[in-house]
Design an enzyme around this catalytic site. Structure first.
Site, short mmCIF file in Angstrom:
data_model
loop_
_atom_site.label_atom_id
_atom_site.label_comp_id
_atom_site.label_asym_id
_atom_site.label_seq_id
_atom_site.Cartn_x
_atom_site.Cartn_y
_atom_site.Cartn_z
N GLY A 91 0.83 -1.21 0.00
CA GLY A 91 0.00 0.00 0.00
C GLY A 91 0.86 1.25 0.00
N SER A 135 6.94 -5.83 5.80
CA SER A 135 5.65 -6.50 6.04
C SER A 135 5.92 -7.86 6.65
CB SER A 135 4.90 -6.70 4.72
OG SER A 135 3.82 -7.57 4.92
N ILE A 136 5.21 -8.19 7.72
CA ILE A 136 5.41 -9.53 8.28
C ILE A 136 4.84 -10.61 7.36
CG2 ILE A 136 5.41 -8.72 10.69
CD1 ILE A 136 2.59 -10.17 10.87
N ASP A 137 3.99 -10.19 6.42
CA ASP A 137 3.27 -11.19 5.62
C ASP A 137 4.15 -11.86 4.55
OD1 ASP A 137 1.11 -10.33 7.09
OD2 ASP A 137 0.36 -9.00 5.52
N ARG A 181 -2.70 -12.07 6.22
CA ARG A 181 -3.78 -11.68 5.29
C ARG A 181 -4.06 -12.82 4.31
NH1 ARG A 181 -4.77 -5.96 5.96
NH2 ARG A 181 -2.91 -4.96 6.76
N ARG A 264 -7.97 -26.81 21.60
CA ARG A 264 -7.85 -25.43 22.06
C ARG A 264 -7.40 -24.56 20.90
NH1 ARG A 264 -10.19 -27.52 25.65
NH2 ARG A 264 -9.77 -27.40 27.88
N HIS A 270 -1.44 -9.88 17.43
CA HIS A 270 -0.36 -8.90 17.25
C HIS A 270 0.93 -9.26 17.98
CE1 HIS A 270 -3.79 -6.83 15.65
NE2 HIS A 270 -2.95 -6.01 15.04
N ARG A 273 3.66 -9.48 15.66
CA ARG A 273 4.23 -8.27 15.04
C ARG A 273 5.19 -7.56 15.97
NH1 ARG A 273 0.06 -5.26 11.30
NH2 ARG A 273 0.83 -3.49 12.47
O1 F6P Z 1 -0.18 -6.90 6.96
C1 F6P Z 1 0.33 -7.14 8.23
C2 F6P Z 1 -0.73 -7.60 9.19
O2 F6P Z 1 -0.14 -7.89 10.43
C3 F6P Z 1 -1.55 -8.80 8.71
O3 F6P Z 1 -0.87 -10.02 8.82
C4 F6P Z 1 -2.77 -8.67 9.57
O4 F6P Z 1 -3.90 -9.24 8.98
C5 F6P Z 1 -2.95 -7.19 9.67
O5 F6P Z 1 -1.69 -6.58 9.37
C6 F6P Z 1 -3.42 -6.69 11.01
O6 F6P Z 1 -3.68 -5.35 10.87
P1 F6P Z 1 -4.19 -4.44 12.07
O7 F6P Z 1 -3.01 -4.24 12.97
O8 F6P Z 1 -4.61 -3.19 11.42
O9 F6P Z 1 -5.27 -5.20 12.76
#
Ligand code: F6P
Length: 351
Positions: A91, A135-137, A181, A264, A270, A273
């Site tokens: 983005g 990006s972590i993705d 994502r 479970r 997060h 991240r």
């Molecule tokens: O794109 C990085 C990411 O951590 C995705 O893996 C996750 O879906 C999204 O961002 C979470 O975004 P937010 O912090 O806005 O909930």
């Protein structure tokens, strides 16, 4: 991202330039004022081991408007900035590409409205841009790795390792939902490195009868004497008809299918991240940051580039192509057209 920021600042100073921080991403460029400030060597000391970004990050709807673009251009020119290094996901990089394309006409407009002088317009006529993918993705086409993905993978593995204690003691199945994502990189790699028993990812959606297949696989593992079972679910997982598969649904399927043994569900969220960056996410972004500075200092008047990673080497890649191919991969995965997704991803690596 801090490793990249530190490298960009220190390489710029070492090579004789003046680095500026733009805080909160494009929102800071649009706001100007205190959001843009000159940086010194010491400003980026003690940040290499910190996750996230000390510069801050924000979504910026104004940047999609002409007024917002003009404000950003005016603020950059007023600080004498004509080279940009942008760290972000597709983005932010798409926004960068558009901004660079619009740069000459923005300067024209600013000059016409008297916001910048003819001298400023002339001095800043070209905006040189380098992108670094954060990006972590790990979902950017054309580059093997994005900044942050390796650290997120480490976080996921720490969590899976920790869950195994309870799983093994109580003979339980854990369903672990991971981010990404529409991209299954984190889920797939975590499943392989974490020795999971099953994984669900968007790129390889199972047939709608997946519950039966999953349950018989887990049952076989139990019968073989395995006490701790792990199923990794990508947050974007779907079945082959495009119906989303949630980790809670997988938990219910397992609970029911394994006869009373309560699965479970752990949604890592997060946690993935954050925390200290891995060694890779310190040294690679350091090299990327240095390369980005070289690029904007020496590659003026060339189309915007991304510094990416291929086969463990740094490579300059055309930003527009990467953004185009990344969008094509995403759209194809969303539409369930995996051949097209694979083709777009392959194309992005062929140049
Ligand atoms: O794109 C990085 C990411 O951590 C995705 O893996 C996750 O879906 C999204 O961002 C979470 O975004 P937010 O912090 O806005 O909930």
């Amino acid at each position: 991202m801090n490793a990249a920021i530190r490298a960009v600042v220190r390489a710029t100073l070492r090579l004789g330039g003046q680095p500026y921080a733009i805080h909160e991403g494009w929102a800071g460029a649009v706001a100007g004022g205190v959001a843009i400030r000159a940086l010194t060597w010491d400003d980026v000391g003690g940040i290499l081991h910190m996750g996230g970004t000390v510069l801050g990050a924000a979504r910026c709807p104004e940047f999609r408007t002409r007024e917002g673009l003009r404000a950003a251009a005016r603020n950059l020119v007023q600080h004498g900035i004509d080279r940009l290094i942008v760290i972000g996901g597709d983005g932010s990089l798409r926004g960068t590409e558009e901004f660079r394309d619009e740069w000459p006409s923005l300067l024209e407009e600013l000059h016409e409205e008297g916001a910048i002088t003819a001298g400023q317009r002339q001095a800043h006529r070209a905006l040189t841009v380098a992108g670094l993918v954060g990006s972590i993705d790990n979902d950017m086409a054309g580059t093997d790795m994005t900044i942050g993905a390796d650290t997120a993978l480490h976080r996921i593995l720490e969590a899976i390792d920790a869950l195994r204690s309870t799983a093994a003691s109580h003979q339980r199945t854990f369903v672990v939902e991971v981010m990404g994502r529409h991209c299954g990189y984190l889920a797939l790699m975590a499943a392989v490195a974490g020795a999971a028993d099953a994984v669900l990812i968007p790129e390889d959606p199972p047939a709608p009868d997946w519950p039966d297949a999953l349950v018989s696989r887990l049952r076989a593992s139990r019968e073989a004497g395995l006490r701790d079972l792990i199923v990794v679910v990508a947050e974007g997982a779907t079945d082959s008809t495009g119906r989303p598969i949630s980790s809670h649904e997988v938990g219910e399927v397992v609970t029911e299918g394994l006869g009373g043994e309560g699965a479970r569900v752990t949604i890592l969220g997060h946690v993935q991240r954050g925390g200290r960056p891995s060694a890779y996410d310190r040294w690679m972004p350091t090299l990327l940051g240095y390369a980005a500075v070289q690029q904007v200092l020496h590659g003026t008047d060339i189309p915007a580039q991304v510094v990416g990673v291929r086969n463990n080497r740094l490579v300059p890649l055309p930003l527009a192509t990467l953004v185009r191919d990344t969008t094509a991969v995403k759209t194809s995965v969303e539409q369930g057209d995996f051949a097209a997704a694979g083709a777009a991803r392959g194309r992005s690596f062929s140049g």
